[in-house]
Design a protein around this motif. Sequence first.
Motif, PDB file in Angstrom:
ATOM      1  N   PHE A 125      25.145 -84.977 122.235  1.00  0.00           N
ATOM      2  CA  PHE A 125      25.880 -84.544 123.516  1.00  0.00           C
ATOM      3  C   PHE A 125      24.859 -84.084 124.622  1.00  0.00           C
ATOM      4  O   PHE A 125      24.348 -83.343 124.686  1.00  0.00           O
ATOM      5  N   GLU A 126      25.231 -84.553 125.423  1.00  0.00           N
ATOM      6  CA  GLU A 126      23.564 -84.664 126.357  1.00  0.00           C
ATOM      7  C   GLU A 126      25.830 -82.669 127.733  1.00  0.00           C
ATOM      8  O   GLU A 126      26.565 -83.075 128.376  1.00  0.00           O
ATOM      9  N   VAL A 127      23.820 -82.004 128.410  1.00  0.00           N
ATOM     10  CA  VAL A 127      24.821 -81.480 129.514  1.00  0.00           C
ATOM     11  C   VAL A 127      25.277 -82.706 130.635  1.00  0.00           C
ATOM     12  O   VAL A 127      24.257 -84.110 130.997  1.00  0.00           O
ATOM     13  N   ARG A 128      26.692 -82.642 130.978  1.00  0.00           N
ATOM     14  CA  ARG A 128      27.079 -83.184 132.292  1.00  0.00           C
ATOM     15  C   ARG A 128      26.784 -83.022 134.066  1.00  0.00           C
ATOM     16  O   ARG A 128      26.237 -83.881 134.244  1.00  0.00           O
ATOM     17  N   HIS A 129      26.573 -81.584 134.292  1.00  0.00           N
ATOM     18  CA  HIS A 129      25.767 -80.970 135.525  1.00  0.00           C
ATOM     19  C   HIS A 129      24.554 -79.580 135.511  1.00  0.00           C
ATOM     20  O   HIS A 129      25.423 -78.982 134.345  1.00  0.00           O
ATOM     21  N   ASP A 130      24.372 -79.325 135.684  1.00  0.00           N
ATOM     22  CA  ASP A 130      23.146 -78.644 136.105  1.00  0.00           C
ATOM     23  C   ASP A 130      24.268 -77.545 135.961  1.00  0.00           C
ATOM     24  O   ASP A 130      25.336 -77.607 136.765  1.00  0.00           O
TER      25      ASP A 130
END
Length: 168
Positions: A125-130
């Motif tokens: 799962f990726e981090v969507r925003h900084d």
Amino acid sequence: MNRMRATLSASAARRRAGVRDDPLRARRRGPCVASDCGGGANGFVDIPDSLSGEVKARQPLSDTNSPTAYQVTVEVGTIGGDRRGWARISSGDPVNNPVRKHAKVWMDWRAPQSPIQPWLQCGPFEVRHDGLTATSAAKRTDPSPAWQFRACGSMELPGSPVYCTDWW
């Protein structure tokens, strides 16, 4: 023969760089995907990326063990009346060293009765925003010592090494 030597050399280079080989991925002949555990697949439930729980295992995403480094954790809590575990990526210093977009987290789950051996990889799962955190889907816990979770992750840069907690 040259192709086999190149494959072995690439595998050895990944191990030296701290990247862990994933036998499940190799056996499937393709990457593991979030759909292996998202949306209720294989007994997992989706949870918010902001959810935090009781930390059971922690691993910095660096060799320096800096308290400000990104970290992956195995966390547990009660979700929908069941005690569940999940993986989370966060920063030890979210103000000065926020997690960056595209950092990845996943959770490995293993149990003797699982249809997928040696473990099921839930994610990545990726981090969507900084500045945000990310979580894997959550799986019910079990008192059996053979029912185990570990959290793994990598930073946002292509080719970043993979770091995993110990099995919990």
